[in-house]
Design an enzyme around this catalytic site. Structure first.
Site, PDB file in Angstrom:
ATOM      1  CG  ASP A   5      -2.059   0.994   1.060  1.00  0.00           C
ATOM      2  OD1 ASP A   5      -3.089   0.618   0.471  1.00  0.00           O
ATOM      3  OD2 ASP A   5      -1.896   2.146   1.489  1.00  0.00           O
ATOM      4  CE  LYS A   6       0.028   8.340  -2.252  1.00  0.00           C
ATOM      5  NZ  LYS A   6      -0.862   9.196  -3.068  1.00  0.00           N
TER       6      LYS A   6
END
EC number: 5.4.99.27
Length: 349
Positions: free
Chosen positions: A78-79
């Site tokens: 994930d970012k």
């Protein structure tokens, strides 16, 4: 996910919040194998903050002068996290790590290997999550119970899309629904796979919830397909009196259905439970043939052994644990916190 069953339901949750600042959410990918040091594919172990895996691939491919489509990764991260993972590129030269650094991205190791990294070439993910304002003593009690009872290997909410819409489209597609959404998914391989896998995951969660409600989470049922947790091998339960204790010792786990037209069949009582679930859904196993290669079916372990290490923070606690690929930290944190456990996890399957 808020109505998903809990194996520690009688214990109070720690409360607190999982902030979405990258430093509060760390994930280290545990690879299925390490690069050998020789071969045509450049392997880079990277750390990223505030960037997606695809963004990191694009940036590094451009810097190395190779097509992005030829870059490889084992899993999406994930970012909104600090994450480490290996990436691969068909590059002839070995670059200096400092030359590839950019905002939110740095190279930790450089190596080589014979093959391109591909999705699934990962053994596990190691999580370190900060819970701000959480009660450590309550978390410790829940973690101890979880280690003894096992973790329900449920799918997290991100698997299903906004308001579960992906799963609804998947069901419609498998039933031959002529709606515009289903027709669009049928034409687009990515959407077809996304929608069908979401529906398979929804059915698995319902199957597991029924097992838990019936007191069958940590035991074997006649005809169960069981999975060896060390090797992944599958076999059919002939005698629950023999295999039930093996389930309790975390040697094997009931392997729930990710329904599909080539699914390994259960037998006896276990098969009857699966057939009742499909009947309640108004769908048949043969309907999954409409999904082609995206709906062949597989088996997923229902119960995992998870040990959560907890350490105090000034304003809460730090939870550290490891999960096999395809399992969700959200499920662990719901057991500890009971509320506020939504996590910015990328869906890797």
């Amino acid at each position: 996910m808020t109505d998903a069953p809990l194996v520690t339901a009688e214990l109070p949750g720690s409360g607190g919040s999982l902030r979405r600042s990258p430093e509060d959410f760390r994930v280290d990918e545990v690879p299925a194998y390490l690069p050998s040091g020789a071969g045509p594919h450049l392997y880079l172990r990277v750390e990223k903050r505030g960037r997606t895996t695809r963004d990191a691939l694009r940036t590094l491919a451009r810097a190395l002068g190779v097509p992005e489509r030829d870059a490889g990764y084992a899993g999406l991260k994930d970012k909104d996290a600090v994450t480490t993972q290996w990436l691969s590129f068909p590059a002839a030269r070995d670059p200096e790590p400092q030359a590839l650094a950019s905002e939110g991205l740095r190279v930790l190791e450089v190596s080589r290997h014979a093959n391109k990294l591909r999705p699934g070439h990962v053994r596990a993910n190691r999580f370190q999550l900060a819970v701000r304002g959480g009660d450590l003593a309550r978390a410790q009690a829940a973690a101890a119970a979880l280690a003894e009872r096992g973790l329900p290997n449920l799918f997290g909410p991100q698997r299903f899309g906004t308001e579960g819409r992906n799963a609804e489209v998947g069901r419609a597609l498998l039933l031959g629904d002529p709606s515009p959404e289903a027709r669009r998914a049928a034409r687009d391989r990515f959407l077809r796979r996304l929608s069908i896998s979401a529906y398979q995951a929804l059915l698995f969660n319902r199957w597991l919830a029924e097992r838990m409600a019936d007191g069958l989470f940590a035991t074997a049922v006649a005809g169960d397909v069981l999975k060896k947790l060390d090797t992944g091998g599958l076999f059919t339960c002939a005698d629950p009196a023999v295999d039930g204790p093996r389930v309790q010792r975390f040697e094997v786990s009931p392997a729930g259905p990710m329904f599909g037209h080539k699914l390994r069949a259960a037998e006896g009582e276990a098969l009857a439970r699966e057939e009742r679930l499909l009947a309640a859904e108004g769908i048949q196993l043969s309907d999954f043939a409409r999904g082609g290669g995206e709906a062949e079916g597989t088996r997923r372990a229902a119960r995992l052994r998870v040990e959560v290490a907890l350490a105090p923070l000034e304003d809460g606690y730090l939870a550290t644990f490891e999960l096999p690929k395809g399992s969700y930290a959200t499920v662990v944190m719901r057991e500890l916190m009971k509320a506020g456990a939504e996590l910015p996890e990328a869906d890797e399957d």
